[in-house]
Design a protein around this motif. Structure first.
Motif, PDB file in Angstrom:
ATOM      1  N   ASP A  22       0.831  -1.209   0.000  1.00  0.00           N
ATOM      2  CA  ASP A  22       0.000   0.000   0.000  1.00  0.00           C
ATOM      3  C   ASP A  22       0.864   1.257   0.000  1.00  0.00           C
ATOM      4  O   ASP A  22       0.564   2.236  -0.689  1.00  0.00           O
ATOM      5  CB  ASP A  22      -0.926   0.002   1.224  1.00  0.00           C
ATOM      6  CG  ASP A  22      -2.022  -1.054   1.120  1.00  0.00           C
ATOM      7  OD1 ASP A  22      -2.246  -1.572   0.005  1.00  0.00           O
ATOM      8  OD2 ASP A  22      -2.654  -1.361   2.152  1.00  0.00           O
ATOM      9  N   HIS A  25       2.309   1.986  -3.391  1.00  0.00           N
ATOM     10  CA  HIS A  25       1.350   2.638  -4.283  1.00  0.00           C
ATOM     11  C   HIS A  25       1.257   4.135  -3.993  1.00  0.00           C
ATOM     12  O   HIS A  25       1.239   4.958  -4.924  1.00  0.00           O
ATOM     13  CB  HIS A  25      -0.021   1.991  -4.127  1.00  0.00           C
ATOM     14  CG  HIS A  25      -1.097   2.646  -4.936  1.00  0.00           C
ATOM     15  ND1 HIS A  25      -1.102   2.649  -6.312  1.00  0.00           N
ATOM     16  CD2 HIS A  25      -2.192   3.355  -4.554  1.00  0.00           C
ATOM     17  CE1 HIS A  25      -2.152   3.325  -6.748  1.00  0.00           C
ATOM     18  NE2 HIS A  25      -2.820   3.763  -5.708  1.00  0.00           N
ATOM     19  N   LEU A  26       1.225   4.523  -2.732  1.00  0.00           N
ATOM     20  CA  LEU A  26       1.130   5.944  -2.382  1.00  0.00           C
ATOM     21  C   LEU A  26       2.362   6.718  -2.850  1.00  0.00           C
ATOM     22  O   LEU A  26       2.253   7.876  -3.272  1.00  0.00           O
ATOM     23  CB  LEU A  26       0.958   6.109  -0.867  1.00  0.00           C
ATOM     24  CG  LEU A  26      -0.299   5.508  -0.235  1.00  0.00           C
ATOM     25  CD1 LEU A  26      -0.377   5.869   1.242  1.00  0.00           C
ATOM     26  CD2 LEU A  26      -1.558   5.944  -0.961  1.00  0.00           C
ATOM     27  N   TYR A  29       2.586   8.479  -6.435  1.00  0.00           N
ATOM     28  CA  TYR A  29       1.965   9.764  -6.738  1.00  0.00           C
ATOM     29  C   TYR A  29       3.000  10.870  -6.570  1.00  0.00           C
ATOM     30  O   TYR A  29       3.515  11.093  -5.462  1.00  0.00           O
ATOM     31  CB  TYR A  29       0.774  10.017  -5.808  1.00  0.00           C
ATOM     32  CG  TYR A  29      -0.411   9.120  -6.089  1.00  0.00           C
ATOM     33  CD1 TYR A  29      -1.418   9.506  -6.969  1.00  0.00           C
ATOM     34  CD2 TYR A  29      -0.514   7.868  -5.473  1.00  0.00           C
ATOM     35  CE1 TYR A  29      -2.504   8.679  -7.224  1.00  0.00           C
ATOM     36  CE2 TYR A  29      -1.596   7.035  -5.725  1.00  0.00           C
ATOM     37  CZ  TYR A  29      -2.582   7.445  -6.610  1.00  0.00           C
ATOM     38  OH  TYR A  29      -3.656   6.623  -6.870  1.00  0.00           O
ATOM     39  N   TYR A  47      -4.147  12.110  -5.831  1.00  0.00           N
ATOM     40  CA  TYR A  47      -3.834  11.385  -4.592  1.00  0.00           C
ATOM     41  C   TYR A  47      -5.077  11.272  -3.708  1.00  0.00           C
ATOM     42  O   TYR A  47      -5.369  10.213  -3.147  1.00  0.00           O
ATOM     43  CB  TYR A  47      -2.716  12.110  -3.834  1.00  0.00           C
ATOM     44  CG  TYR A  47      -2.283  11.406  -2.566  1.00  0.00           C
ATOM     45  CD1 TYR A  47      -1.318  10.411  -2.608  1.00  0.00           C
ATOM     46  CD2 TYR A  47      -2.827  11.735  -1.324  1.00  0.00           C
ATOM     47  CE1 TYR A  47      -0.911   9.751  -1.448  1.00  0.00           C
ATOM     48  CE2 TYR A  47      -2.433  11.086  -0.165  1.00  0.00           C
ATOM     49  CZ  TYR A  47      -1.474  10.090  -0.235  1.00  0.00           C
ATOM     50  OH  TYR A  47      -1.085   9.432   0.906  1.00  0.00           O
ATOM     51  N   GLU A  50      -7.998   9.131  -5.848  1.00  0.00           N
ATOM     52  CA  GLU A  50      -7.763   7.733  -6.165  1.00  0.00           C
ATOM     53  C   GLU A  50      -7.199   6.921  -4.998  1.00  0.00           C
ATOM     54  O   GLU A  50      -7.502   5.739  -4.859  1.00  0.00           O
ATOM     55  CB  GLU A  50      -6.813   7.620  -7.363  1.00  0.00           C
ATOM     56  CG  GLU A  50      -7.367   8.245  -8.631  1.00  0.00           C
ATOM     57  CD  GLU A  50      -6.399   8.136  -9.792  1.00  0.00           C
ATOM     58  OE1 GLU A  50      -5.370   7.428  -9.657  1.00  0.00           O
ATOM     59  OE2 GLU A  50      -6.651   8.758 -10.844  1.00  0.00           O
ATOM     60  N   ALA A  51      -6.354   7.558  -4.172  1.00  0.00           N
ATOM     61  CA  ALA A  51      -5.696   6.819  -3.100  1.00  0.00           C
ATOM     62  C   ALA A  51      -6.438   6.895  -1.773  1.00  0.00           C
ATOM     63  O   ALA A  51      -6.476   5.929  -1.017  1.00  0.00           O
ATOM     64  CB  ALA A  51      -4.264   7.319  -2.924  1.00  0.00           C
ATOM     65  N   MET A  52      -7.040   8.048  -1.474  1.00  0.00           N
ATOM     66  CA  MET A  52      -7.658   8.241  -0.174  1.00  0.00           C
ATOM     67  C   MET A  52      -9.174   7.999  -0.162  1.00  0.00           C
ATOM     68  O   MET A  52      -9.691   7.323   0.722  1.00  0.00           O
ATOM     69  CB  MET A  52      -7.355   9.655   0.334  1.00  0.00           C
ATOM     70  CG  MET A  52      -5.889   9.906   0.680  1.00  0.00           C
ATOM     71  SD  MET A  52      -5.324   8.998   2.149  1.00  0.00           S
ATOM     72  CE  MET A  52      -4.349   7.677   1.383  1.00  0.00           C
ATOM     73  N   ARG A  55     -10.521   4.263   0.042  1.00  0.00           N
ATOM     74  CA  ARG A  55     -10.180   3.579   1.289  1.00  0.00           C
ATOM     75  C   ARG A  55     -10.989   4.139   2.460  1.00  0.00           C
ATOM     76  O   ARG A  55     -11.484   3.383   3.304  1.00  0.00           O
ATOM     77  CB  ARG A  55      -8.680   3.723   1.555  1.00  0.00           C
ATOM     78  CG  ARG A  55      -8.210   2.900   2.742  1.00  0.00           C
ATOM     79  CD  ARG A  55      -6.744   2.619   2.691  1.00  0.00           C
ATOM     80  NE  ARG A  55      -6.340   1.600   3.640  1.00  0.00           N
ATOM     81  CZ  ARG A  55      -5.238   0.879   3.528  1.00  0.00           C
ATOM     82  NH1 ARG A  55      -4.435   1.069   2.488  1.00  0.00           N
ATOM     83  NH2 ARG A  55      -4.934  -0.037   4.431  1.00  0.00           N
ATOM     84  N   GLY A  96      -0.749  14.554   2.138  1.00  0.00           N
ATOM     85  CA  GLY A  96      -0.294  13.699   1.055  1.00  0.00           C
ATOM     86  C   GLY A  96       0.700  14.366   0.127  1.00  0.00           C
ATOM     87  O   GLY A  96       1.233  13.717  -0.782  1.00  0.00           O
ATOM     88  N   LYS A 131       3.120  10.293   3.913  1.00  0.00           N
ATOM     89  CA  LYS A 131       2.216   9.267   3.402  1.00  0.00           C
ATOM     90  C   LYS A 131       2.195   8.033   4.295  1.00  0.00           C
ATOM     91  O   LYS A 131       1.134   7.483   4.597  1.00  0.00           O
ATOM     92  CB  LYS A 131       2.595   8.916   1.966  1.00  0.00           C
ATOM     93  CG  LYS A 131       2.401  10.059   0.983  1.00  0.00           C
ATOM     94  CD  LYS A 131       2.921   9.736  -0.412  1.00  0.00           C
ATOM     95  CE  LYS A 131       2.704  10.906  -1.364  1.00  0.00           C
ATOM     96  NZ  LYS A 131       3.233  10.625  -2.724  1.00  0.00           N
ATOM     97  N   LEU A 135      -1.042   6.620   6.581  1.00  0.00           N
ATOM     98  CA  LEU A 135      -1.448   5.264   6.224  1.00  0.00           C
ATOM     99  C   LEU A 135      -1.493   4.375   7.463  1.00  0.00           C
ATOM    100  O   LEU A 135      -2.421   3.554   7.621  1.00  0.00           O
ATOM    101  CB  LEU A 135      -0.482   4.690   5.185  1.00  0.00           C
ATOM    102  CG  LEU A 135      -0.700   3.227   4.800  1.00  0.00           C
ATOM    103  CD1 LEU A 135      -2.078   3.010   4.194  1.00  0.00           C
ATOM    104  CD2 LEU A 135       0.402   2.753   3.845  1.00  0.00           C
TER     105      LEU A 135
END
Length: 463
Positions: A22, A25-26, A29, A47, A50-52, A55, A96, A131, A135
């Protein structure tokens, strides 16, 4: 269903490699808030989108992405997960955005936007700042929810994309959305542990002001043989001006820059805290305020630093007297220093020492104000006891040595602030080769799962 089972679940998430995947992946960006190019701005929004968003929504958060009211800043995400009106509300935070990737300056085998594992280290831009840290806290919430079926408290979250440019726009967003961000306490993570193997908790941060000192004596550069002894040397004038700000060991000589807030209570909190070691550079015991301990110098006192200094053309010097010299300087200050008087006090001090020709140019980028919560505050006691229950030991700091947008939480949202950092001081944040220690992140997942479990079980110190 137990506290230990929640901690074990958090450990399995790390041990199975899911956390590392994970985080990798972060890191991809390229969310450089210091980069004003349109593609960098789009990465910051991507970011969040798509990332936050996916989830957090899977965790039960109702989220919204907000455009920054300051055109120089990136977007922000705010979200809320409610379980009951009578339950405490916890606010958490992360950013981020990252500093510039500095491609080409990382050592061989490393690059900023790819996570690279080497032994206990995970390299990549944003791994430490920030990040990986937010996370961890999101994953800890997930572990508690999966184990208990509910958290036992309400949660609000802010993720901004402008922290590395002074959190521009954050105060305005907090004022506009205050009713959606009020909480009983902020529990968030940023910055380093004091030592890698012992968790750290701090309740505020030092403030910071950055400015240039500039001397301009004549136009152009002139031959040092023909004009030496006839033209003023701006670099020499600037060097003497800097020398009147501190003495030879860095002790501050500007009267208004010497704080009055190093109380006995703060001294007790800092007593015996280690500041040397921890895989960082060696500490010079003979630098800084002579009558203070190293811990008091960095957490309880102000420090003045010359960040950069230039005159002429250093990479290709010629036999000429430059017409200018510039030093970029910074004051890191604690509570007890008037932020509005930092620059005026320096102006008075320079003038009193005959340096009226030295110009002070303040940077447009604002820094954060100094904040501090008493170590005896009930929320500090509650979170501290939870961490000790998990790890057995804890370092408690009244405030971080660095700077954070903590004043927006304390002054606008009016919440007590508890920070539990997950990095370590040798992580090279803001520099090439930024990295984190896997052992620290593994431990941090358990620490935060324990904090969130205890909060849901006990209701906090006000229950």
């Amino acid at each position: 269903m137990s506290r230990e089972s929640a901690l074990s679940r958090a450990s399995r998430y790390f041990e199975a490699g899911d956390f590392q995947s994970d985080l990798a992946h972060l890191v991809t960006y390229r969310s450089e808030s210091q980069n004003t190019a349109p593609e960098a701005r789009m990465e910051c929004r991507r970011y969040l989108e798509e990332a936050m968003l996916p989830r957090l929504r899977a965790l039960g958060f109702d989220c919204e992405i907000i455009d920054n009211p300051d055109p120089t800043g990136g977007p922000l995400l705010i979200g809320e997960r409610r379980e009951g009106e009578a339950l405490p509300t916890i606010l958490t935070y992360g950013h981020g955005d990252a500093v510039l990737g500095q491609e080409g300056r990382w050592r061989e085998g490393l690059e900023p936007w790819v996570l690279v594992e080497e032994g206990d280290r995970l390299y990549g831009r944003g791994t430490a700042d920030n990040k990986g840290q937010h996370l961890i806290n999101i994953a800890a919430l997930e572990a508690v929810l999966a184990e208990r079926g509910h958290l036992g408290f309400n949660t609000r979250i802010v993720i901004e994309m402008s922290e590395e440019v002074g959190s521009v726009g954050l105060p305005d967003v907090f004022r506009a959305y205050k009713d959606r961000l009020t909480a009983d306490v902020l529990i968030a993570s940023d910055g380093p542990r004091l030592q890698p193997d012992v968790p750290t908790m701090f309740m505020g941060s030092r403030g910071g002001t950055t400015f240039d000192l500039v001397v301009e004596t004549h136009e152009g550069a002139h031959h040092s043989g023909n004009w030496g002894g006839l033209l003023s040397d701006p670099a020499m004038i600037l060097a003497h001006a800097l020398a009147c700000i501190t003495d030879v060991r860095g002790q501050i000589k500007v009267p208004e820059w010497r704080p009055d807030s190093l109380t006995e209570n703060v001294r007790m909190a800092l007593r015996d805290l280690p500041v040397a070691g921890g895989q960082g550079p060696a500490v010079n015991p003979d630098w800084g305020e002579e009558d203070l301990t190293p811990a008091e110098r960095v957490f309880g006192w102000n420090s003045f630093t010359v960040l950069a200094m230039v005159s002429g053309v250093p990479e290709a010097p010629v036999n000429a007297i430059s017409g200018w010299a510039r030093a970029t300087c910074q004051l890191r200050y604690v509570v007890g220093t008037d932020p509005e008087d930092v620059v005026p006090a320096l102006r008075r001090h320079l003038d009193a020492h005959g340096f009226e020709s030295v110009e002070i140019r303040c940077h447009e980028r604002g820094f954060f104000a100094a904040t501090r919560l008493d170590p005896d505050h009930p929320w500090a006691q509650f979170v501290g006891e939870s961490i000790r229950r998990t790890s057995g030991a804890l370092h408690v700091l009244p405030n971080l040595a660095g700077s954070l947008p903590n004043d927006s939480f304390t002054d606008i949202l009016e919440v007590p602030t508890i920070w539990v950092p997950h990095s370590y001081r040798g992580c090279s944040q803001h520099a090439p080769n930024e990295h984190v220690l896997k052992s620290v992140y593994h431990d941090a997942l358990r620490v935060m799962a324990g904090v969130f479990w205890d909060l849901g079980e006990q209701g906090g110190p006000l229950a």
